[in-house]
Design an enzyme around this catalytic site. Structure first.
Site, PDB file in Angstrom:
ATOM      1  N   CYS A  91      54.097  59.588 -34.888  1.00 47.57           N
ATOM      2  CA  CYS A  91      54.995  59.480 -36.036  1.00 47.57           C
ATOM      3  C   CYS A  91      56.246  60.338 -35.847  1.00 47.57           C
ATOM      4  O   CYS A  91      56.189  61.569 -35.824  1.00 47.57           O
ATOM      5  CB  CYS A  91      54.262  59.910 -37.304  1.00 47.57           C
ATOM      6  N   CYS A 137      49.279  58.128 -45.935  1.00 47.96           N
ATOM      7  CA  CYS A 137      50.739  58.213 -45.873  1.00 47.96           C
ATOM      8  C   CYS A 137      51.296  58.023 -47.282  1.00 47.96           C
ATOM      9  O   CYS A 137      52.006  57.070 -47.577  1.00 47.96           O
ATOM     10  CB  CYS A 137      51.279  57.146 -44.915  1.00 47.96           C
ATOM     11  N   TRP A 189      37.309  42.237 -53.340  1.00 50.54           N
ATOM     12  CA  TRP A 189      37.824  41.022 -52.693  1.00 50.54           C
ATOM     13  C   TRP A 189      37.678  41.071 -51.179  1.00 50.54           C
ATOM     14  O   TRP A 189      38.031  40.142 -50.489  1.00 50.54           O
ATOM     15  CB  TRP A 189      39.287  40.778 -53.070  1.00 50.54           C
ATOM     16  N   ARG A 190      37.152  42.167 -50.668  1.00 49.10           N
ATOM     17  CA  ARG A 190      36.907  42.227 -49.230  1.00 49.10           C
ATOM     18  C   ARG A 190      35.450  41.900 -48.903  1.00 49.10           C
ATOM     19  O   ARG A 190      35.055  41.908 -47.749  1.00 49.10           O
ATOM     20  CB  ARG A 190      37.245  43.623 -48.694  1.00 49.10           C
ATOM     21  N   GLY A 234      50.118  43.209 -67.186  1.00 49.26           N
ATOM     22  CA  GLY A 234      51.574  43.192 -67.142  1.00 49.26           C
ATOM     23  C   GLY A 234      52.138  42.116 -66.233  1.00 49.26           C
ATOM     24  O   GLY A 234      51.385  41.389 -65.575  1.00 49.26           O
ATOM     25  N   TYR A 235      53.448  42.010 -66.196  1.00 50.43           N
ATOM     26  CA  TYR A 235      54.139  40.979 -65.401  1.00 50.43           C
ATOM     27  C   TYR A 235      53.444  39.630 -65.560  1.00 50.43           C
ATOM     28  O   TYR A 235      52.880  39.080 -64.614  1.00 50.43           O
ATOM     29  CB  TYR A 235      54.200  41.374 -63.934  1.00 50.43           C
ATOM     30  N   ASP A 243      54.703  45.268 -47.531  1.00 53.17           N
ATOM     31  CA  ASP A 243      54.761  45.690 -48.939  1.00 53.17           C
ATOM     32  C   ASP A 243      55.300  47.117 -48.997  1.00 53.17           C
ATOM     33  O   ASP A 243      55.769  47.652 -48.004  1.00 53.17           O
ATOM     34  CB  ASP A 243      53.369  45.594 -49.569  1.00 53.17           C
ATOM     35  N   TYR A 254      55.867  38.626 -49.044  1.00 57.83           N
ATOM     36  CA  TYR A 254      54.713  39.495 -48.822  1.00 57.83           C
ATOM     37  C   TYR A 254      53.396  38.744 -49.017  1.00 57.83           C
ATOM     38  O   TYR A 254      52.511  38.765 -48.148  1.00 57.83           O
ATOM     39  CB  TYR A 254      54.740  40.729 -49.746  1.00 57.83           C
ATOM     40  N   GLU A 258      45.659  39.351 -54.312  1.00 56.94           N
ATOM     41  CA  GLU A 258      47.034  39.665 -53.913  1.00 56.94           C
ATOM     42  C   GLU A 258      48.018  39.524 -55.060  1.00 56.94           C
ATOM     43  O   GLU A 258      48.934  40.327 -55.207  1.00 56.94           O
ATOM     44  CB  GLU A 258      47.475  38.789 -52.730  1.00 56.94           C
TER      45      GLU A 258
END
Length: 364
Positions: free
Chosen positions: A207, A191, A22-23, A80-81, A137, A119, A36
DNA sequence: GACACGTGGTC
DNA sequence: TGACCAAGTGT
């Protein structure tokens, strides 16, 4: 400090940005929307094949708006969802009908569309339209809480406010879409929730968690409750080459998906009695319970289930009716794959296809 | 504000 | 095995 963060991050992103489908498409708003929504609570690796199949079948907002919910759910099956699929379908229809196919560019308008929350609205506005808004997010929460050494639990509203304020202050004047995606990629690649790769992190000097060697203690999360378990039964009721399926009510768990009818075992109830009771309640017919077909285990987000499937026949040529289901239908077994189902029912359906020449007690 | 809402991967 | 996690939203 804030300027340094976005500069470091954008430089890092230029080299390390993930090459995602999608980029590639100049961030067309529709591609951003679809990706998204699919990415909500779902891993990138899981989404990629779904996204590709989706864009082949529904390449435009219009094609999605015109498709049936049934087909949309079939393409979503496994992600799902499922309310996400219903909401995305609805959003496509709203954009076509009331926005003439044009995306609104501002968060306040995007935010009103079904399935688009804080978001996602910010992600679309920044990535597709360059709006200067923070897309926060789970990745971003983790990165920022470490960067600024936020020791309070993330679940507190106070902490969320603080995070939002910091996120907004970090925003660069330009390339906000890239910056937001950079922050998420940093969270996904460097991270990490466990064992973050601070030695490779472009922000390690800035950081506060890393400087205090607390990167493994932050963010502080609330403990989750253990999941309750339920036992359910399901009936495989055949007629000729067909089998009886029920469509679950929209708005419920697995809403809009098809299932083998049945339900929860009540306290101390035997499995065949449970199934007879459930089918009488759900379909209004008495059944005779036959062979055990299979036992299946599955964990949903908030409970665990053990399902016992049995073959069954309806007594005295009674006619079943959809009392609790949205709809019921006799489906030819070779056509089962056209009907959207959840995990367990899909497993049963597949076994049914494979065992079509088996020797069940009630095989015709 | 708490809870419902899926699935697959990892430790 | 079980707990936890992964680009959240709606009620």
């Amino acid at each position: 400090m804030f300027t340094q963060i976005s500069r470091q991050l954008l430089d890092w992103y230029q080299i390390h940005a993930r090459n995602l489908p999608w980029r590639k498409e100049e961030s067309a708003p529709y591609a951003v929307l679809v990706s998204e929504i699919m990415l909500q609570q779902t891993r990138v690796e899981t989404v990629i094949p779904y996204y590709q199949r989706w864009m082949e079948r529904f390449p435009t907002l219009e094609s999605l708006a015109q498709a049936s919910l049934e087909e949309v759910l079939r393409y979503w099956e496994g992600l799902g969802y499922y309310s996400r699929a219903k909401n995305l379908h609805r959003t496509a229809q709203i954009l076509v009908q009331t926005y003439r196919g044009e995306f609104p560019q501002h968060v306040e308008h995007l935010r009103k569309l079904p399935g688009i929350g804080d978001y996602t609205a910010a992600a679309i506005a920044s990535i597709a339209f360059g709006q200067k808004v923070a897309a926060i997010d789970g990745n971003v929460r983790r990165v920022l809480s470490r960067l600024f050494l936020i020791s309070e639990p993330l679940s507190l509203p106070e902490t969320q406010k603080k995070l939002k304020s910091l996120a907004v202050q970090c925003l660069p004047a330009e390339q906000v879409g890239d910056y937001n995606q950079a922050l998420m990629d940093l969270g996904a690649l460097i991270c990490l929730p466990r064992s973050p790769k601070c030695l490779q992190c472009p922000l390690s000097v800035l950081c506060r968690a890393y400087q205090n060697n607390q990167q493994n203690d932050i963010p502080v999360k609330a403990k989750k409750k253990s999941l309750p378990s339920v036992i359910v039964t399901a009936a495989i009721i055949r007629k000729g080459d067909t089998v009886l399926l029920a469509k679950r009510p929209l708005g419920s768990l697995l809403g809009g998906l098809w299932e083998f009818p049945g339900g929860k075992v009540e306290h101390d109830e035997r499995l065949p009695e449970c199934l007879k009771r459930e089918i009488l309640e759900e379909l209004g017919v008495r059944i005779e319970v036959g062979n055990h077909f299979g036992t299946y285990h599955h964990a949903y987000t908030h409970f665990k289930v053990t399902l016992h499937a049995f073959e069954a026949i309806i007594q005295d040529s009674q006619i079943p009716h959809p009392i609790e289901a949205e709809e019921i239908r006799w489906i030819p077994i070779p056509s089962l794959d056209k009907f959207p189902m959840g995990k367990i029912d899909r497993l049963i359906a597949r076994e049914l296809v494979e065992r079509k020449d088996g020797h069940g007690k009630f095989m015709v």
